[in-house]
Scaffold this motif. Structure first.
Motif, PDB file in Angstrom:
ATOM      1  N   GLY A 116       0.801  -1.228   0.000  1.00  0.00           N
ATOM      2  CA  GLY A 116       0.000   0.000   0.000  1.00  0.00           C
ATOM      3  C   GLY A 116       0.827   1.268   0.000  1.00  0.00           C
ATOM      4  O   GLY A 116       0.542   2.211   0.743  1.00  0.00           O
ATOM      5  N   GLU A 168       2.362   4.923  -1.529  1.00  0.00           N
ATOM      6  CA  GLU A 168       1.616   6.044  -2.095  1.00  0.00           C
ATOM      7  C   GLU A 168       1.467   5.906  -3.607  1.00  0.00           C
ATOM      8  O   GLU A 168       0.463   6.312  -4.174  1.00  0.00           O
ATOM      9  N   GLY A 191      -5.267   1.095  -3.020  1.00  0.00           N
ATOM     10  CA  GLY A 191      -5.270   2.557  -2.905  1.00  0.00           C
ATOM     11  C   GLY A 191      -3.954   3.193  -3.310  1.00  0.00           C
ATOM     12  O   GLY A 191      -3.492   4.144  -2.673  1.00  0.00           O
ATOM     13  N   VAL A 192      -3.346   2.665  -4.358  1.00  0.00           N
ATOM     14  CA  VAL A 192      -2.032   3.147  -4.808  1.00  0.00           C
ATOM     15  C   VAL A 192      -2.215   3.972  -6.082  1.00  0.00           C
ATOM     16  O   VAL A 192      -2.875   3.524  -7.026  1.00  0.00           O
ATOM     17  N   ARG A 193      -1.640   5.147  -6.107  1.00  0.00           N
ATOM     18  CA  ARG A 193      -1.745   6.016  -7.294  1.00  0.00           C
ATOM     19  C   ARG A 193      -0.748   5.536  -8.359  1.00  0.00           C
ATOM     20  O   ARG A 193       0.464   5.486  -8.107  1.00  0.00           O
ATOM     21  N   ARG A 246       2.568  16.058  -3.900  1.00  0.00           N
ATOM     22  CA  ARG A 246       1.366  15.238  -3.627  1.00  0.00           C
ATOM     23  C   ARG A 246       0.120  15.927  -4.191  1.00  0.00           C
ATOM     24  O   ARG A 246      -0.737  15.286  -4.791  1.00  0.00           O
ATOM     25  N   ILE A 281      -2.155  12.880  -4.827  1.00  0.00           N
ATOM     26  CA  ILE A 281      -1.959  11.829  -3.829  1.00  0.00           C
ATOM     27  C   ILE A 281      -2.415  12.406  -2.499  1.00  0.00           C
ATOM     28  O   ILE A 281      -1.885  13.437  -2.065  1.00  0.00           O
ATOM     29  N   LYS A 336      -2.279   9.883   2.952  1.00  0.00           N
ATOM     30  CA  LYS A 336      -1.607   8.638   2.560  1.00  0.00           C
ATOM     31  C   LYS A 336      -0.106   8.698   2.892  1.00  0.00           C
ATOM     32  O   LYS A 336       0.603   7.715   2.785  1.00  0.00           O
ATOM     33  N   ARG A 337       0.360   9.940   3.254  1.00  0.00           N
ATOM     34  CA  ARG A 337       1.786  10.098   3.520  1.00  0.00           C
ATOM     35  C   ARG A 337       2.213   9.117   4.603  1.00  0.00           C
ATOM     36  O   ARG A 337       1.508   8.901   5.574  1.00  0.00           O
ATOM     37  N   VAL A 376       1.117   0.587   4.751  1.00  0.00           N
ATOM     38  CA  VAL A 376       0.076   0.422   5.773  1.00  0.00           C
ATOM     39  C   VAL A 376       0.232  -0.909   6.486  1.00  0.00           C
ATOM     40  O   VAL A 376       0.919  -1.790   5.997  1.00  0.00           O
TER      41      VAL A 376
END
Ligand code: KMH
Ligand code: ZN
Length: 278
Positions: A100, A102, A136-138, A264, A269, A273-274, A278
């Motif tokens: 997970g 960024e 949830g990864v860009r 970000r 982003i 999420k920084r 996770v």
């Protein structure tokens, strides 16, 4: 002009200490190189890792350890590679996405890669895009050749990528798009409206293409993954040295250098999420 996001591609999978003895390899060395690159102006770290023999690996554990060490030392966005090395089995390439982070790379097409082939058939791209959505990864769409832009647009239609997209235009891999100003303009004009883009020029093309990107409002990637030289015949002392030159050029050309949180915001982003893993 918007602040410039400088990506530091510190390690890569193909570069060796024979190419440049200053290549960081261990998690500690990579974290130190990341901290130096951030201090020099990088706001995004494109991350590959190596095993204890210095060979490229997609080990979830090594990525986790390296990300944790980088996190202790700098605030940059961490983008894991799902490309790995040419020939890394597809089954291994997604492992760091399950942490997970960024951001992660998503190469949108197969390409000749020197004497090898970097395999990215459509079903694999779809699987990777789905995994990025789940975690949830860009994604950063990696473009080694122009067809990748059309494939990314197709993934948007399929609901697997969410616009606006962020692209990395990797120019100058033998077999990929040639590293010329004309090809850069053509690629940029072909991107969907609202996209952001970075250019990664390979070898001696890193500096001229990076300079063009500064002027055109794009972003710039530098580092030992793409180029080990500072100038003709002179090895770079560090990744940070290459980052610092781009930061310097940007300021001279009237472009501020982005902080990690500005990066970000521009790359969409969530700051929440920084921290990444996770
Ligand atoms: N090492 C290249 C074959 C990525 O990081 O996603 C692929 C690559 C792309 O480096
Ligand atoms: Zn890479």
């Amino acid at each position: 002009m918007k602040p410039l996001v400088i990506t530091a591609a510190l390690v890569g999978a193909e570069t060796t200490r024979e190419h440049n003895p200053n290549l960081p390899l261990t998690p500690q060395e990579i974290a130190a190189a990341a901290a130096e690159a951030c201090a020099a102006g990088a706001s995004l770290i494109h991350l590959h890792v190596r095993d204890t023999d210095g060979r490229p690996t997609q080990s979830r554990q090594v990525f986790a350890e390296t990300i944790a060490l980088i996190r202790e030392r700098c605030e940059a966005i961490i983008q894991v590679s799902t490309g790995g090395a040419v020939g890394t089995p597809a089954s291994e390439r997604l492992a760091p996405v399950t942490l997970g982070p960024e951001m992660a790379t998503l190469t949108c097409g197969t390409v000749n890669f020197g004497d090898d082939v970097f395999h990215n058939p459509l079903p694999l791209i779809i699987e990777f895009a789905r995994a990025m959505q789940e975690h949830g990864v860009r994604p950063e769409v990696e473009v080694f050749d122009s067809g990748a832009v059309a494939t990314a647009a197709r993934l948007v239609e399929m609901g697997l990528l969410e616009p606006p997209l962020h692209f990395d235009l990797v120019m100058g891999v033998p077999g990929g798009v040639p590293p010329t100003a004309q090809h850069l303009m053509c690629l940029v004009q072909s991107l969907p409206d609202g996209s952001t883009w970075t250019v990664a020029g390979i070898g001696r093309h890193e500096l001229p293409l990076g300079t063009l990107a500064i002027v055109l409002g794009g972003h710039v990637r530098v580092g030992f993954e793409d180029n080990v030289f500072y100038s003709r015949g002179v090895l770079a002392e560090s990744n940070a040295q290459l980052v610092a030159r781009i930061a310097r050029l940007a300021r001279e050309l009237g472009r501020p250098v982005a902080t990690p949180d500005q990066a970000r915001e521009m790359l969409r982003i969530p700051v929440a999420k920084r921290g990444g893993v996770v």
